[in-house]
Design an enzyme around this catalytic site. Structure first.
Site, PDB file in Angstrom:
ATOM      1  N   LEU A 126       0.837  -1.210   0.000  1.00  0.00           N
ATOM      2  CA  LEU A 126       0.000   0.000   0.000  1.00  0.00           C
ATOM      3  C   LEU A 126       0.870   1.258   0.000  1.00  0.00           C
ATOM      4  O   LEU A 126       0.607   2.222  -0.718  1.00  0.00           O
ATOM      5  CB  LEU A 126      -0.936   0.000   1.217  1.00  0.00           C
ATOM      6  CG  LEU A 126      -1.968   1.129   1.216  1.00  0.00           C
ATOM      7  CD1 LEU A 126      -2.891   1.026   0.009  1.00  0.00           C
ATOM      8  CD2 LEU A 126      -2.787   1.118   2.509  1.00  0.00           C
ATOM      9  N   LYS A 127       1.923   1.221   0.813  1.00  0.00           N
ATOM     10  CA  LYS A 127       2.850   2.360   0.856  1.00  0.00           C
ATOM     11  C   LYS A 127       3.416   2.624  -0.530  1.00  0.00           C
ATOM     12  O   LYS A 127       3.441   3.765  -1.014  1.00  0.00           O
ATOM     13  CB  LYS A 127       3.975   2.039   1.848  1.00  0.00           C
ATOM     14  CG  LYS A 127       5.107   3.053   1.883  1.00  0.00           C
ATOM     15  CD  LYS A 127       6.273   2.490   2.714  1.00  0.00           C
ATOM     16  CE  LYS A 127       7.459   3.423   2.733  1.00  0.00           C
ATOM     17  NZ  LYS A 127       7.224   4.617   3.554  1.00  0.00           N
ATOM     18  N   GLY A 181      20.842  17.417  20.038  1.00  0.00           N
ATOM     19  CA  GLY A 181      21.573  16.175  19.779  1.00  0.00           C
ATOM     20  C   GLY A 181      21.828  15.898  18.314  1.00  0.00           C
ATOM     21  O   GLY A 181      22.966  15.837  17.876  1.00  0.00           O
ATOM     22  N   CYS A 224       9.927  16.486  24.559  1.00  0.00           N
ATOM     23  CA  CYS A 224       9.259  17.336  23.584  1.00  0.00           C
ATOM     24  C   CYS A 224       7.774  17.098  23.528  1.00  0.00           C
ATOM     25  O   CYS A 224       7.327  16.013  23.224  1.00  0.00           O
ATOM     26  CB  CYS A 224       9.863  17.191  22.189  1.00  0.00           C
ATOM     27  SG  CYS A 224      10.385  15.557  21.704  1.00  0.00           S
ATOM     28  N   HIS A 257      10.157  22.239  14.080  1.00  0.00           N
ATOM     29  CA  HIS A 257       9.118  21.535  13.318  1.00  0.00           C
ATOM     30  C   HIS A 257       8.734  22.293  12.069  1.00  0.00           C
ATOM     31  O   HIS A 257       7.942  21.826  11.268  1.00  0.00           O
ATOM     32  CB  HIS A 257       7.904  21.285  14.208  1.00  0.00           C
ATOM     33  CG  HIS A 257       8.276  20.503  15.431  1.00  0.00           C
ATOM     34  ND1 HIS A 257       8.658  21.106  16.604  1.00  0.00           N
ATOM     35  CD2 HIS A 257       8.405  19.177  15.630  1.00  0.00           C
ATOM     36  CE1 HIS A 257       8.978  20.168  17.480  1.00  0.00           C
ATOM     37  NE2 HIS A 257       8.837  18.993  16.912  1.00  0.00           N
ATOM     38  N   CYS A 303      14.007  20.831  19.661  1.00  0.00           N
ATOM     39  CA  CYS A 303      14.163  19.378  19.467  1.00  0.00           C
ATOM     40  C   CYS A 303      15.401  19.155  18.596  1.00  0.00           C
ATOM     41  O   CYS A 303      16.082  20.103  18.217  1.00  0.00           O
ATOM     42  CB  CYS A 303      12.914  18.768  18.834  1.00  0.00           C
ATOM     43  SG  CYS A 303      12.812  16.966  19.018  1.00  0.00           S
TER      44      CYS A 303
HETATM   45 ZN    ZN Z   1      12.527  16.437  21.084  1.00  0.00          ZN
END
Ligand code: ZN
Length: 772
Positions: free
Chosen positions: A24-25, A445, A656, A707, A739
């Site tokens: 499906l992907k 990180g 987060c 984001h 993040c």
């Molecule tokens: Zn995070």
């Protein structure tokens, strides 16, 4: 067990959508790229549905689910079904329904997608309906009706599955431009006629039963929400010409919603009898059972991958027989949350593979139990004997019982879970050792995972690159990331995590007791699937996991490089966990292995070590009453991981999520010296909450929202910092993104971090001298 029930049926609420090899992907992504036609995509989808029903039918399932299949997400399908198309997507939907559907899911150059969030406490993400006082609902039952007809034409008894109206509204949020305090549940009276229309269409198309999923009712609900529930199901059961209604609850106990639903004229109620939801058994007895209704008993764990204890399930089912007018057998929830078929795992030790039940195997367990209920245990004697042997093999295995691990975990005392010195002493020692400026800058990180890195990893897997060649690339990447950070003027550096494909898998691969699957794909969202590792046995760490690359990085620079680990709670949250011991016990074993890693990092020269717990908040139990117990062990295992270090070694954590107000106490209980938190979208609020709670340690509320591809400018970051200083004193405020940077591109990251450092300097220079 002697009692039987001749009418017991085997029921499944939902099945993995992707196909054995994620067909499906491939079809959907091919369609997005223009390589697969809409027709071909629909053909693939229909073929995958056919295969799924066939598997269920062959296993002996009496009623197969229909309409649970989705090209992206079943909550988005529900929005389409009720005509809740956001204004910004209407043009695209009118032009082409399929492209419009994907525009809502993924956005386009011009319009933003719907927001995505976690489906209760699973790792599946749904698209959040956007509603407002002007929302007009209109029924579009086409998809539901078509899929039911498909199943019927193939000879199956199909039971359409819909997201129930209460859950749909409770999962929705105010549309953009609508007042934030607008409550979508107030639209119930407008929504119910649309559901009634869909139900009538399904009845006309041949549905005897329709299932309405109401998992939102296992959360704490207000009296108003409960009475809305009663109203909804009185309303939907009012028409004379309608299908029978099965209301399904799962993921936890139904609690106060149980008598509410029992008091409506619905014909059936599905309850979860696994894990904490086992409490449904007592609640049901206390409520006087379900006279006149069918009870669908979710006795097979639909969210985990272990074989069922058939004898225990049969005894639960036997008890339930007295409490309802007929008992059917099911998994606790849709099988969407487990992989398709454990028999595909040919690389696994057969001694371990026999402990596993994925969706196909669970369907077989359900039908075996239903047969036992219909014909008595003698009819399933062979299955019971095999199941007993499989369970015994698991319980007696050296993998699940490592005496050294068990002895060590049993010996953990309170002192092992506390730093030897109180925070003020540690802070002074760390200040002396690290010599950082006020408002120190750092990152979380990871640095961008470039195509070169991904290609190198793929080449390594395919044998096109040898281990030495791969390691050279990792080393080069680390040097480059460090050089950039030095040049930019960051104070505490990171190595960038280029060697990690995934923050859980990387550690799972190196810990013994963890297993990896080959085809164990589970849908995370849309076409994104994950293969969670399996916490199968007692956990230990054969050798250090991160020391080599961390020391390599530290050797390149005089500035501190943060050691970087994934915390025990997140290791559990993003894995399939053991069901043969309490979660807290598994977490403690993982914590001890990580504690050794933390201590080894310290011994090899790390002065700053970060232990990430992004999942700590998301595994918070659905019911408030269960949260204190969870937070107690979750914070304890974090401290167990981090408390073996000296006073002058600085422990960081990172979490987060936007709302962490409800775990402020937990943040305090973790006792990390420095916490970096996602906050760029509500920076001021986080700083205020921390100030109000009198949070005593150092924090870095994120000042750069990673984001979004947007690059924040220096003034903007400086303004956020100045406002944060209203709540958090300068000697305890850190400056960092919210993040890791692995999903971002280098261009944005470079500019954003330059602005972040410039802003920190500017604000630092404007501080009065007395703060030091
Ligand atoms: Zn995070």
């Amino acid at each position: 067990m002697t009692s039987t029930s001749a009418a017991a049926r085997a029921i499944v609420y939902g099945y993995p959508r992707q196909g054995p090899d994620r067909e499906l992907k491939k079809a959907i992504e091919g369609y997005w790229k223009g390589r697969v036609s809409a027709d071909a995509l629909h053909r693939t989808a229909a073929e995958l549905r056919r295969q799924a029903w066939q598997q269920l039918g062959d296993a002996g399932v009496d009623e197969v689910p229909t309409g649970d299949f989705s090209l992206y997400d079943h909550v988005l399908d529900t929005s389409v079904m009720v005509g809740a198309i956001p204004a910004r997507h209407r043009e695209a939907v009118a032009a082409d329904a399929l492209d419009g559907y994907f525009a809502m899911a993924r956005g386009t150059q011009q319009v933003a997608p719907l927001e995505m969030t976690k489906w209760f406490d699973t790792n599946y993400h749904y698209l959040v309906p956007e509603l407002g006082p002007d929302t007009v609902f209109t029924a579009d039952s086409a998809k539901q009706v078509a899929e039911l007809r498909e199943a019927l034409a193939l000879g199956h008894t199909g039971r359409p599955v819909l997201v129930g109206p209460i859950t749909y509204l409770l999962l929705a949020k105010p549309a953009p431009g609508v007042a934030a305090d607008f409550r979508p549940i107030t639209l119930l009276d407008r929504l119910l006629p649309v559901y009634a229309e869909v139900l009538a269409d399904l009845k006309a198309a041949g549905a005897e039963w329709v299932q309405l999923d109401e998992p939102a009712l296992v959360q704490d609900r207000t009296p108003a929400e409960l009475s809305a529930t009663a109203r909804a199901y009185r309303d939907l059961t009012a028409p004379t010409d309608r299908p029978k209604l099965l209301v399904a609850s799962y993921f936890d106990r139904l609690g106060e919603a149980l008598p509410v639903l029992a008091g409506t004229p619905i014909e059936g109620l599905a309850l979860d009898f696994t894990g904490p939801a086992t409490a449904n058994l007592f609640d049901l007895a206390a409520a006087g059972g379900l006279p006149g209704k069918r009870l669908v008993a979710g006795v097979v764990d639909g969210r985990n991958i272990w074989i069922n204890d058939l004898a225990t399930s049969l005894s639960t089912l036997g008890t339930l027989l007295d409490l309802a007018d007929g008992v059917d057998v099911a998994a606790s929830c849709s099988l969407l949350h487990v992989p398709l078929d454990s028999r595909a795992e040919r690389d696994l030790d057969p001694q371990v593979a026999r402990w596993l039940a994925f969706a196909r195997q669970k369907a077989a367990e359900i039908t075996t139990l239903a047969r036992g209920l219909r014909q008595g245990t003698d009819a399933i004697a062979a299955e019971l004997a095999a199941n007993r042997a499989d369970l015994a093999s698991r319980a007696g295995s050296a993998l699940t019982r490592d005496p050294a691990v068990r002895a060590r975990a049993a010996a953990v005392g309170d002192a092992d879970t506390r730093r030897a010195q109180p925070y003020p002493q540690r802070a002074a020692a760390q200040r002396a050792r690290l010599g950082l400026p006020l408002l120190p800058t750092t990152t979380i990180g990871s640095f961008p995972q470039t195509t070169e890195l991904r290609t190198a990893r793929a080449d390594l897997r395919a044998g096109r690159l040898d281990a030495a060649g791969y390691e050279q690339r990792i080393a080069a990447e680390i040097r480059e990331v460090l050089a950039f950070q030095e040049k930019t003027g960051l104070d505490v550096l990171v190595h960038g995590e280029p060697e990690r494909n995934d923050m859980v898998q990387y550690f799972a691969e190196q810990l013994s007791g963890y297993l990896a699957t080959r085809y164990g794909w589970v849908q995370s969202y849309g076409t994104r699937y994950v293969r969670p590792p399996v916490l199968a046995g007692d956990i230990s760490r054969p050798e250090p996991m991160t020391v080599r690359w961390t020391s390599y990085a530290q050797a390149q620079t005089d500035r501190p490089v943060k050691g970087m680990l994934t915390g025990p709670v997140t290791m559990l949250a993003w894995s399939f966990v053991r069901d043969d011991q309490p979660l807290a016990e598994t977490a403690r074993q993982v914590a001890l292995a990580l504690r050794d890693e933390v201590n080894d990092l310290e011994a090899s020269g790390s002065s700053v070590i970060q232990v990430d717990e992004p999942a700590l908040r998301e595994t918070l139990p659905l019911r408030a009453a269960d949260r204190a117990e969870y937070l107690a062990w979750a914070t304890e295992v974090f401290r167990l991981t981090t408390s073996g270090v000296r006073a002058d070694t600085q422990i960081h954590t990172h979490m987060c999520y936007v709302e962490f107000g409800d775990i402020l106490t937990a943040l305090d209980d973790m006792d990390a010296d420095v916490s970096s938190l996602e906050a760029a979208r509500s920076h001021l609020e986080v700083a205020r909450q921390l100030a109000r709670a009198g949070y005593p340690r150092e924090v870095g509320p994120g000042v750069y929202d990673i984001h979004s591809p947007r690059v924040p400018d220096t003034d903007e970051v400086a303004a956020l910092l100045r406002r944060a200083l209203d709540g958090i004193p300068a000697e305890r405020l850190w400056v960092n993104p919210d993040c890791g940077l692995k999903t971002r591109g280098w261009t944005e990251v470079r500019a954003s971090l330059e602005h972040l450092v410039a802003a920190a300097r500017e604000v630092r220079d404007s501080l009065p001298d007395t703060t030091a």
